[in-house]
Write a protein that holds these residues in place. Structure first.
Motif, PDB file in Angstrom:
ATOM      1  N   ALA A  47       0.902  -1.231  -0.026  1.00 15.25           N
ATOM      2  CA  ALA A  47      -0.030  -0.044  -0.091  1.00 15.25           C
ATOM      3  C   ALA A  47       0.789   1.111   0.066  1.00 15.25           C
ATOM      4  O   ALA A  47       1.979   1.470   0.527  1.00 15.25           O
ATOM      5  N   PRO A  48       0.489   2.257  -0.587  1.00 13.05           N
ATOM      6  CA  PRO A  48       1.380   3.409  -0.782  1.00 13.05           C
ATOM      7  C   PRO A  48       1.136   4.536   0.346  1.00 13.05           C
ATOM      8  O   PRO A  48       0.630   5.420   0.479  1.00 13.05           O
ATOM      9  N   LEU A  49       1.630   3.802   1.718  1.00 17.66           N
ATOM     10  CA  LEU A  49       1.510   4.670   2.807  1.00 17.66           C
ATOM     11  C   LEU A  49       2.967   5.553   2.820  1.00 17.66           C
ATOM     12  O   LEU A  49       3.987   5.249   2.344  1.00 17.66           O
ATOM     13  N   GLU A  50       2.747   6.718   3.394  1.00 13.39           N
ATOM     14  CA  GLU A  50       3.468   7.772   3.763  1.00 13.39           C
ATOM     15  C   GLU A  50       4.262   7.563   4.778  1.00 13.39           C
ATOM     16  O   GLU A  50       3.957   6.541   5.700  1.00 13.39           O
ATOM     17  N   GLU A  51       5.177   8.301   5.138  1.00 13.00           N
ATOM     18  CA  GLU A  51       5.977   8.009   6.498  1.00 13.00           C
ATOM     19  C   GLU A  51       5.006   8.470   7.666  1.00 13.00           C
ATOM     20  O   GLU A  51       3.811   9.002   7.736  1.00 13.00           O
ATOM     21  N   ALA A  52       5.493   7.934   9.000  1.00 17.49           N
ATOM     22  CA  ALA A  52       4.772   8.289  10.153  1.00 17.49           C
ATOM     23  C   ALA A  52       4.313   9.863  10.343  1.00 17.49           C
ATOM     24  O   ALA A  52       5.343  10.636   9.816  1.00 17.49           O
ATOM     25  N   ALA A  53       3.217  10.013  10.844  1.00 16.91           N
ATOM     26  CA  ALA A  53       2.832  11.556  10.786  1.00 16.91           C
ATOM     27  C   ALA A  53       3.835  12.268  11.992  1.00 16.91           C
ATOM     28  O   ALA A  53       4.298  11.582  12.854  1.00 16.91           O
ATOM     29  N   ASN A  54       4.260  13.473  11.357  1.00 11.84           N
ATOM     30  CA  ASN A  54       5.163  14.260  12.218  1.00 11.84           C
ATOM     31  C   ASN A  54       4.541  15.437  12.612  1.00 11.84           C
ATOM     32  O   ASN A  54       4.076  16.387  11.677  1.00 11.84           O
ATOM     33  N   PRO A  55       4.065  15.796  13.846  1.00 15.80           N
ATOM     34  CA  PRO A  55       3.455  16.925  14.081  1.00 15.80           C
ATOM     35  C   PRO A  55       4.034  18.333  13.977  1.00 15.80           C
ATOM     36  O   PRO A  55       3.512  19.328  13.807  1.00 15.80           O
ATOM     37  N   THR A  56       5.170  18.352  13.768  1.00 15.63           N
ATOM     38  CA  THR A  56       6.092  19.484  13.495  1.00 15.63           C
ATOM     39  C   THR A  56       6.338  19.831  11.942  1.00 15.63           C
ATOM     40  O   THR A  56       6.781  20.821  11.711  1.00 15.63           O
ATOM     41  N   LYS A  57       5.839  18.929  11.064  1.00 17.33           N
ATOM     42  CA  LYS A  57       5.775  19.037   9.770  1.00 17.33           C
ATOM     43  C   LYS A  57       4.657  19.058   8.964  1.00 17.33           C
ATOM     44  O   LYS A  57       3.761  17.832   9.062  1.00 17.33           O
ATOM     45  N   THR A  58       4.090  20.009   8.230  1.00 22.90           N
ATOM     46  CA  THR A  58       2.610  20.059   7.828  1.00 22.90           C
ATOM     47  C   THR A  58       2.863  19.551   6.440  1.00 22.90           C
ATOM     48  O   THR A  58       3.642  20.285   5.508  1.00 22.90           O
ATOM     49  N   PRO A  59       2.190  18.580   5.869  1.00 18.08           N
ATOM     50  CA  PRO A  59       2.305  18.388   4.504  1.00 18.08           C
ATOM     51  C   PRO A  59       1.855  19.475   3.477  1.00 18.08           C
ATOM     52  O   PRO A  59       1.142  20.110   3.851  1.00 18.08           O
TER      53      PRO A  59
END
Length: 251
Positions: A47-59
């Protein structure tokens, strides 16, 4: 159930076919094939999952789930009150009204295209153009800054697009605010009035058995669907931001 013409042309066949076992058996086999295909697909392709969520980085861009990207993309062409409230309500209410607006008995209990061409094309237009196409655009063509990128273009996060959008009255040389208000209102109301009049003229014989109210609601929903496409084309092709600008709402 076959149609009258079909029963006359094909002799010896039964007029009715029972749901069990014929239809249920076929649908069950199709379901098994689909489940097997999805199982093999999920095992062989990650599955094309992205990296783990990072609260300091807004996509960039911040996208909604894919099934809501159509509504998110509508925000480019319409104000939030329409894209976030009116459009979803019209979709839900319009689908709920279909059984009450479409009183044509043809196609009930059997599949037919020749007898229901208009209904099928209207549904395909609404589903494929106003939903699936916008989802595809949001998934594959909307990049950083929610800018529009072609499939062969690199998603440059530093891309700057010069916004030269103008309102429709301004494009026609109307500079006065009051005149622009009247001009935009005349265009929008004229579109609905002319479309309604043409529809009632073409379908004047159907008023007796369909009813005025059904026909009126049906044509208004169709005109809204067509108007949304017109607004999207005006924005993408001619940089028209609003057609009708008022102190209370913009269209």
């Amino acid at each position: 159930m076959a149609t009258e013409a079909g029963r006359k042309n094909v002799e010896g066949l039964p007029e009715k076919v029972h749901v069990w076992p014929y239809l249920v058996r076929l649908e069950f086999l199709c379901a098994i094939i689909v489940v097997l295909a999805l199982t093999v697909w999920s095992i062989t392709i990650d599955a094309p999952l992205e990296e783990a969520a990072n609260p300091t980085k807004t996509p960039n861009p911040s996208k909604a789930p894919w099934y809501f990207l159509g509504l998110q993309d509508i925000l480019v062409y319409f104000d939030p009150w329409f894209a976030g409230v009116v459009a979803p309500v019209l979709i839900i209410v319009g689908l709920m009204l279909i059984p009450y607006l479409d009183v044509n008995p043809k196609g009930n209990g059997y599949y037919t295209y020749t007898e229901r061409k208009l209904a099928i094309w209207v549904y395909c237009f609404g589903f494929l153009v106003l939903w699936i196409a916008l989802i595809i655009m949001g998934v594959f063509l909307r990049g950083p800054g929610w800018n529009l990128f072609m499939p062969w273009q690199y998603w440059d996060p530093h891309k700057v697009v010069a916004l030269v959008n103008v309102d429709l009255p301004y494009a026609f040389g109307v500079r006065s605010y009051n005149m622009a208000l009247l001009f935009g209102g005349a265009v929008v109301l004229g579109y609905f009035a002319l479309g309604t009049a043409v529809y009632f003229f073409l379908e004047r014989k159907a008023i007796k058995y369909v009813g005025f109210l059904r026909m009126f609601i049906k044509i208004q929903l169709l005109l809204i669907m067509g108007g949304m496409v017109i607004k999207i084309v005006l924005r993408l092709g001619f940089n028209i931001k609003y057609i009708w600008v008022t102190p209370w709402f913009n269209i």
